[in-house]
Design an enzyme around this catalytic site. Structure first.
Site, short mmCIF file in Angstrom:
data_model
loop_
_atom_site.label_atom_id
_atom_site.label_comp_id
_atom_site.label_asym_id
_atom_site.label_seq_id
_atom_site.Cartn_x
_atom_site.Cartn_y
_atom_site.Cartn_z
N ASP A 13 23.32 -11.45 3.48
CA ASP A 13 23.68 -12.51 2.34
C ASP A 13 25.50 -13.00 1.62
OD1 ASP A 13 23.03 -13.90 -0.86
OD2 ASP A 13 23.89 -11.94 -1.49
N MET A 20 8.31 4.21 5.26
CA MET A 20 9.08 2.70 5.49
C MET A 20 10.31 3.11 3.97
SD MET A 20 6.84 1.78 6.64
CE MET A 20 7.04 -0.06 5.82
N GLU A 21 10.57 4.15 2.82
CA GLU A 21 11.35 4.16 2.30
C GLU A 21 12.51 3.77 3.28
OE1 GLU A 21 7.60 5.26 0.11
OE2 GLU A 21 8.98 5.45 1.67
N LEU A 33 1.05 -1.54 -0.16
CA LEU A 33 -0.27 -0.10 0.17
C LEU A 33 1.25 0.81 0.54
CD1 LEU A 33 -2.93 -1.24 2.62
CD2 LEU A 33 -3.03 -1.50 -0.27
N CYS A 34 2.28 0.99 0.00
CA CYS A 34 3.24 2.48 -0.65
C CYS A 34 3.01 3.13 -1.50
CB CYS A 34 4.34 1.99 -0.16
SG CYS A 34 4.52 1.06 1.56
N HIS A 35 3.12 4.70 -1.95
CA HIS A 35 2.95 4.88 -2.70
C HIS A 35 4.21 5.20 -3.24
CE1 HIS A 35 -0.30 6.42 -0.61
NE2 HIS A 35 -1.16 7.10 -1.72
#
Length: 162
Positions: free
Chosen positions: A128, A113-114, A75-77
């Site tokens: 990793d 969120m970014e 739901l992020c733009h």
């Protein structure tokens, strides 16, 4: 208590409509840690890791992840980020790497969120690259450090309680 903005009255998930919001400068900072054995951290610090420069790779991965957050978090733009910064710091006294990310834009929605995605993907990239020499590394904690801009106001972690 605040309402969940992504849930409608029927309990269904929806992307928030930001079309009526004002454009403001918005910024967010996040951090993540990767704990590891001293020998693993030493390989990163002295550049002897067989896969190459771990910090450079993790930095680029974090930057790329911030730019693609909208593809990962449903739901992020999609955002036009004006700045993404990922800094990595070896902390040999704690056998860990600290990652701090910063995201900025002028827009209608925040960049928390970014920033969190940048820090987490940088941490995952370190894992990793180093998993061949150590599989029991620990990622975390991951958290938002600060945000500014927007209707909900500013936020900053109270570091006195760390």
């Amino acid at each position: 208590m605040s309402q969940l903005t992504h849930i409608n009255a029927a309990g269904e998930a929806h992307m928030v409509d930001v079309s009526g919001k004002a454009e403001t400068v918005r910024e967010a900072r996040a951090e993540a840690y990767v704990e590891m054995q001293a020998a693993t951290l030493a390989m990163i610090i002295d550049g002897s890791h067989h896969k190459g420069d771990v910090f450079a790779t993790a930095r680029i991965a974090g930057i790329q992840a911030a730019k693609r957050t909208w593809e990962l978090i449903p739901l992020c733009h999609p955002l036009m980020l004006s700045k993404v910064e990922v800094n990595l710091q070896a902390q040999p006294e704690h056998n860990r790497v600290r990652i701090e990310s910063l995201c900025r834009l002028t827009g209608k929605t925040g960049v928390e969120m970014e920033a969190l995605t940048a820090a987490s993907v940088a941490a995952l990239t370190i894992y990793d690259m180093c998993k061949a020499v150590q599989k029991d590394m620990v990622i975390g904690p991951l958290r938002l450090l600060a945000k500014s801009g927007g209707k909900s106001g500013d936020f900053k972690v109270d570091e006195r309680h760390d």
